[in-house]
Design an enzyme around this catalytic site. Sequence first.
Site, PDB file in Angstrom:
ATOM      1  N   TYR A  50      16.312  -9.836 -45.118  1.00 31.70           N
ATOM      2  CA  TYR A  50      16.214 -10.952 -44.812  1.00 31.70           C
ATOM      3  C   TYR A  50      17.845 -11.941 -45.313  1.00 31.70           C
ATOM      4  CZ  TYR A  50      13.893 -15.433 -44.633  1.00 31.70           C
ATOM      5  OH  TYR A  50      13.509 -16.319 -43.964  1.00 31.70           O
TER       6      TYR A  50
ATOM      7  N   ARG B 102       5.711 -16.809 -28.782  1.00 36.33           N
ATOM      8  CA  ARG B 102       5.214 -15.226 -27.970  1.00 36.33           C
ATOM      9  C   ARG B 102       3.732 -15.449 -27.694  1.00 36.33           C
ATOM     10  NH1 ARG B 102       6.841 -10.941 -32.002  1.00 36.33           N
ATOM     11  NH2 ARG B 102       6.091 -13.096 -33.991  1.00 36.33           N
TER      12      ARG B 102
ATOM     13  N   GLY C 146       3.783 -22.793 -38.774  1.00 35.65           N
ATOM     14  CA  GLY C 146       4.653 -23.468 -39.424  1.00 35.65           C
ATOM     15  C   GLY C 146       5.767 -24.440 -38.920  1.00 35.65           C
TER      16      GLY C 146
ATOM     17  N   ALA D  77       7.523 -22.272 -32.153  1.00 36.69           N
ATOM     18  CA  ALA D  77       6.264 -23.861 -32.042  1.00 36.69           C
ATOM     19  C   ALA D  77       5.154 -22.973 -32.321  1.00 36.69           C
ATOM     20  CB  ALA D  77       6.761 -24.495 -31.364  1.00 36.69           C
TER      21      ALA D  77
HETATM   22  P1  NDP Z   1       5.666 -18.638 -39.184  1.00 30.87           P
HETATM   23  O1  NDP Z   1       6.098 -17.686 -39.117  1.00 30.87           O
HETATM   24  O2  NDP Z   1       4.908 -19.825 -40.074  1.00 30.87           O
HETATM   25  O3  NDP Z   1       6.219 -18.659 -38.146  1.00 30.87           O
HETATM   26  C1  NDP Z   1       7.666 -18.745 -37.818  1.00 30.87           C
HETATM   27  C2  NDP Z   1       7.450 -18.858 -36.034  1.00 30.87           C
HETATM   28  O4  NDP Z   1       8.409 -17.795 -35.035  1.00 30.87           O
HETATM   29  C3  NDP Z   1       5.992 -19.064 -35.075  1.00 30.87           C
HETATM   30  O5  NDP Z   1       6.004 -19.753 -33.886  1.00 30.87           O
HETATM   31  C4  NDP Z   1       6.386 -17.394 -34.147  1.00 30.87           C
HETATM   32  O6  NDP Z   1       5.827 -17.483 -32.932  1.00 30.87           O
HETATM   33  C5  NDP Z   1       7.971 -17.556 -33.868  1.00 30.87           C
HETATM   34  N1  NDP Z   1       8.151 -16.257 -33.809  1.00 30.87           N
HETATM   35  C6  NDP Z   1       8.751 -14.872 -34.335  1.00 30.87           C
HETATM   36  N2  NDP Z   1       9.519 -14.205 -33.293  1.00 30.87           N
HETATM   37  C7  NDP Z   1       9.772 -15.217 -32.164  1.00 30.87           C
HETATM   38  C8  NDP Z   1      10.646 -13.850 -31.587  1.00 30.87           C
HETATM   39  N3  NDP Z   1      11.412 -13.056 -31.313  1.00 30.87           N
HETATM   40  N4  NDP Z   1      10.390 -15.058 -30.370  1.00 30.87           N
HETATM   41  C9  NDP Z   1       9.711 -16.093 -29.933  1.00 30.87           C
HETATM   42  N5  NDP Z   1       9.182 -16.878 -31.200  1.00 30.87           N
HETATM   43  C10 NDP Z   1       9.570 -15.969 -32.586  1.00 30.87           C
HETATM   44  O7  NDP Z   1       6.745 -18.873 -40.293  1.00 30.87           O
HETATM   45  P2  NDP Z   1       7.657 -20.838 -40.570  1.00 30.87           P
HETATM   46  O8  NDP Z   1       7.534 -21.792 -40.090  1.00 30.87           O
HETATM   47  O9  NDP Z   1       7.820 -19.879 -42.258  1.00 30.87           O
HETATM   48  O10 NDP Z   1       9.446 -20.337 -40.656  1.00 30.87           O
HETATM   49  C11 NDP Z   1       9.907 -20.251 -39.537  1.00 30.87           C
HETATM   50  C12 NDP Z   1      11.857 -20.178 -39.765  1.00 30.87           C
HETATM   51  O11 NDP Z   1      12.000 -20.403 -41.042  1.00 30.87           O
HETATM   52  C13 NDP Z   1      12.265 -19.052 -40.389  1.00 30.87           C
HETATM   53  O12 NDP Z   1      13.185 -19.078 -39.093  1.00 30.87           O
HETATM   54  C14 NDP Z   1      12.245 -18.392 -41.406  1.00 30.87           C
HETATM   55  O13 NDP Z   1      12.722 -17.658 -42.036  1.00 30.87           O
HETATM   56  C15 NDP Z   1      12.851 -19.848 -41.889  1.00 30.87           C
HETATM   57  N6  NDP Z   1      12.643 -20.355 -43.056  1.00 30.87           N
HETATM   58  C16 NDP Z   1      11.456 -19.896 -43.944  1.00 30.87           C
HETATM   59  C17 NDP Z   1      10.789 -20.904 -45.193  1.00 30.87           C
HETATM   60  C18 NDP Z   1       9.277 -20.289 -45.994  1.00 30.87           C
HETATM   61  O14 NDP Z   1       9.112 -19.722 -46.889  1.00 30.87           O
HETATM   62  N7  NDP Z   1       8.514 -20.293 -44.878  1.00 30.87           N
HETATM   63  C19 NDP Z   1      11.781 -20.892 -45.832  1.00 30.87           C
HETATM   64  C20 NDP Z   1      12.924 -20.968 -45.697  1.00 30.87           C
HETATM   65  C21 NDP Z   1      13.138 -20.498 -44.323  1.00 30.87           C
HETATM   66  P3  NDP Z   1       4.592 -16.208 -32.007  1.00 30.87           P
HETATM   67  O15 NDP Z   1       4.234 -15.334 -32.916  1.00 30.87           O
HETATM   68  O16 NDP Z   1       3.989 -16.717 -31.280  1.00 30.87           O
HETATM   69  O17 NDP Z   1       6.320 -15.321 -31.412  1.00 30.87           O
HETATM   70  C1  8X3 Z   2      12.405 -17.488 -47.117  1.00 27.76           C
HETATM   71  C2  8X3 Z   2      12.568 -18.322 -48.318  1.00 27.76           C
HETATM   72  O1  8X3 Z   2      12.953 -17.623 -50.432  1.00 27.76           O
HETATM   73  O2  8X3 Z   2      11.035 -16.166 -49.501  1.00 27.76           O
HETATM   74  O3  8X3 Z   2      13.740 -17.817 -46.103  1.00 27.76           O
HETATM   75  O4  8X3 Z   2      13.540 -15.901 -48.938  1.00 27.76           O
HETATM   76  S1  8X3 Z   2      12.837 -16.820 -49.108  1.00 27.76           S
END
Ligand code: NDP
Ligand code: 8X3
Length: 258
Positions: free
Chosen positions: A158, A39, A18, A15
Amino acid sequence: MTEILKNKIAFITGATAGIGLATAEKFAKHAYNLIICGRRKEKLEEIAENLRRLNNIKVLAVCMDVRNNEDVQNQINNLPEDWKKIDILVNNAGLAVGLNALQDGIIEDWERMIDTNIKGLLFVSKAIMPLMIENGKGHIINIGSIAGREIYPNGNVYCGTKAAVQSITYGMRMDLLKHGIKVTLIEPGAVETEFSVVRFKGDQERADNVYKGFKPLCGSDIADAIYYVTSLPPHVNINDMLIMPTAQAAAGLIDKKL
Ligand code: NDP
Ligand code: 8X3
């Protein structure tokens, strides 16, 4: 009765940025009390404070790395009793690291993705599912990806982790069926967040290029969908939702006007 018992509780991983941050903001606007995780402690606490101030809700900031099972179990098991009545779990924390051919892959990057996207989701779910079962209700929303349905060149590990999230989610839906707990998979296409900066290890220019020439989704587009699936009547469960930018038809098929 205290306020905490009146309002529903949403537990959101990842949280601090993103999609997860936008989801926390969305549920806060709808008067949910929140447990937010990430984190980055300072950022998490700042976000928690803003959410409290702007929405008059209660927010617990739980700083944890979802890869650390012992810490995850301890922190969740030690939540105050009122906070254990979790209505919604959004398993959102996740990441891509690198975009290399498998033969050039970096094992540490693979481990970060597998440990976070698959094992982290399982660890958090393992701690929260018994609480939902005990409460006799709940809704788990797992964030998959178009990458879980379609593989693209260099996406290998991934994509594999997100395919695993798809399978785990469908399994979770089956296993929790008899407990009346809802389970939903949300699969976004390209969303402009910190995702690409993380994938390219801080290379902001390379990350910006991913989203050039088209309008990507933003975190709140996905948050709206997450809130929608949780706001349906008790007899309705959305199993799966694939959400794309209009300019994206498939993984890697984006109409870019460059
Ligand atoms: P962001 O990088 O903006 O956010 C990712 C979040 O995950 C951060 O809050 C980060 O917090 C947290 N995080 C990462 N690793 C850990 C960990 N080991 N423990 C706890 N928290 C963790 O990415 P998105 O918002 O885009 O991604 C969110 C989800 O959406 C992911 O699962 C991603 O795979 C998925 N997704 C994203 C897409 C995109 O195009 N952006 C498309 C499809 C799916 P912190 O660093 O503070 O730990
Ligand atoms: C994130 C979307 O297309 O970069 O899950 O893999 S993509």
